[in-house]
Each structure stands twice: as C-alpha cells, then as structure tokens.
Design a protein around this motif. Structure first.
Motif, short mmCIF file in Angstrom:
data_model
loop_
_atom_site.label_atom_id
_atom_site.label_comp_id
_atom_site.label_asym_id
_atom_site.label_seq_id
_atom_site.Cartn_x
_atom_site.Cartn_y
_atom_site.Cartn_z
N ASN A 48 74.56 91.01 -35.25
CA ASN A 48 74.43 91.29 -34.14
C ASN A 48 72.88 91.11 -33.17
N PRO A 49 72.96 90.35 -32.01
CA PRO A 49 71.88 90.02 -31.62
C PRO A 49 71.10 91.14 -31.55
N LEU A 50 71.77 92.19 -30.93
CA LEU A 50 71.24 93.46 -30.11
C LEU A 50 70.25 93.79 -31.39
N SER A 154 66.32 87.37 -30.77
CA SER A 154 66.92 87.31 -30.30
C SER A 154 66.90 87.38 -29.06
N ASP A 156 68.97 89.16 -27.29
CA ASP A 156 69.52 90.12 -26.28
C ASP A 156 68.91 91.53 -26.69
N TYR A 157 68.00 90.55 -28.00
CA TYR A 157 67.73 92.27 -28.54
C TYR A 157 65.94 92.23 -27.66
N LYS A 160 66.88 94.08 -24.06
CA LYS A 160 67.26 94.64 -24.51
C LYS A 160 65.68 96.12 -24.80
N ALA A 191 66.06 88.68 -18.72
CA ALA A 191 67.08 87.36 -18.93
C ALA A 191 65.90 86.60 -19.08
N SER A 194 63.42 86.63 -22.06
CA SER A 194 64.19 86.27 -23.52
C SER A 194 64.35 85.34 -23.84
N GLN A 195 65.55 84.74 -22.74
CA GLN A 195 65.82 83.57 -23.53
C GLN A 195 65.05 82.56 -23.84
N GLN A 198 63.56 83.27 -26.81
CA GLN A 198 64.74 82.88 -28.14
C GLN A 198 64.32 81.36 -28.76
#
Length: 201
Positions: A48-50, A154, A156-157, A160, A191, A194-195, A198
């Motif tokens: 799970n990427p979270l 990640s 997404d993490y 978050k 966003a 975060s990307q 990654q």
C-alpha cells in the motif's frame, strides 16, 4: 601507570556499553515479522503506497517514530497497538534492521517532475523553504538532526504526511517546523514535490 590503566578500563567499559546499547539487526529482522505485512519483509512496503518505506531510514528517526506512536504523540490507529508492546531494545533492534536495508526507488510522474524539483530545490513562491535544505540534495536526510531520508519514499505517503502536518493532525517533528512549511504548500504543490521525492536518489 595504575591511573592510566584505570582510565583505559573506564574507556573500554564505556565503549562496550555503547556497543551493547546499539540495535541488533539480526534480532530486529526476527522481530520485524509482525511489521512485514504492511512494511514488507525488507521494509520497502510494496502493498500500500500510503504505508511508508522503512528500508534505509535513519535508525534514530525510526526509533523516534516508534516511541511517539507508543506514547500517543503521533496518532495512527494501526501503529499505536503495534508499538505498544515494544520496549526500547525492540525499537533499537527494529531500527538497526530496517536502516540496514536498501530502499527501492520509485518513478516520478513525468508531468510533475519539473515543478516538484523546483519546490524541492528552491522552495515555493509562497515562502516554503527548499526541502533539500534539511533532507539533502539526494533526499538522504540528516541523521544528526533527525531529519528523515525521503529519497524513493512513496509519493502517496509523502503527500499524506505533508497534508497531516498542514492540517495539524501530525505535529511530532523535532521542532515544529514542518507545520509552517506545509502550510505554505497547495495541494498541487504537495502532489508535485511528493512525486519528485518518489524518484529521487
């Protein structure tokens, strides 16, 4: 001569104490069986990427997060009961194991790389400082200051956590700085950075 021997003995005992206080990666690997369902056997959390990648994270940072989950300083319904039974040695062992693993690097969304890199390296036009100032040019973090390694984490993490710092649901960073940083970032900027993180290494 006796005084010199006595001093040498004290130094040796102190060094031994430090060595014994350090985490045992082999014991940490055994203890990590309960962590593997979410974080992966090697700490790369492919489920799970979270859920964060723990592989390659600074041991001091891992220990702080475990202590904070256990003490309720960092809130998470899944992590609180996982951290509750851990003692200090368990935490040191887990930190030694996960920090010794190699983090896998993801791939950034191509349409967000340019904006994400600008934010990471130069900050935002709204006054958010460059992430690289604390987390390093390649995302390796700063172990001495207990700033976490971010490279390859990640997206997404990361997004978050930035949103959690921004809205106040997370406040367990070392000096409260992340709330101020995240408050100056829009959802689109979060966003993008975060990307970028990654795929950073």
């Amino acid at each position: 001569m006796k005084k010199a021997l006595l001093i040498a003995s004290f130094i040796a005992m102190a060094a031994t104490g430090v060595a014994q206080a350090a985490g045992d990666a082999a014991a940490g690997k055994t203890k990590s069986a309960a962590c593997a369902a979410c974080h992966g056997a090697d700490g790369n959390s492919g489920v799970n990427p979270l859920w964060p990648k723990l592989a390659g994270q600074h041991p001091k940072y891992i220990m702080k997060q475990l202590h904070d989950f256990k003490a309720g300083k960092r809130k998470d319904a899944t992590m609180a009961p996982m951290a509750a039974p851990l003692n200090d040695q368990d935490m040191e062992n887990l930190a030694a194991y996960f920090s010794s693993q190699t983090r896998t690097i993801g791939e950034a969304a191509k349409d967000k790389v340019a904006q994400g890199e600008k934010l990471y390296r130069a900050g935002s036009s709204n006054g958010a400082p460059a992430c690289s100032g604390c987390h390093g040019p390649a995302g390796g973090g700063n172990a001495a200051a207990n700033f976490p390694s971010l490279g390859g984490q990640s997206a997404d993490y990361v997004a978050k956590q930035l949103k959690a710092f921004r809205d106040g649901t997370r406040s367990n960073d070392m000096n409260g700085m992340m709330a101020g940083v995240a408050a100056k970032l829009s959802d689109a900027e979060i966003a993008a950075v975060s990307q970028y993180v990654q795929g950073l290494h």
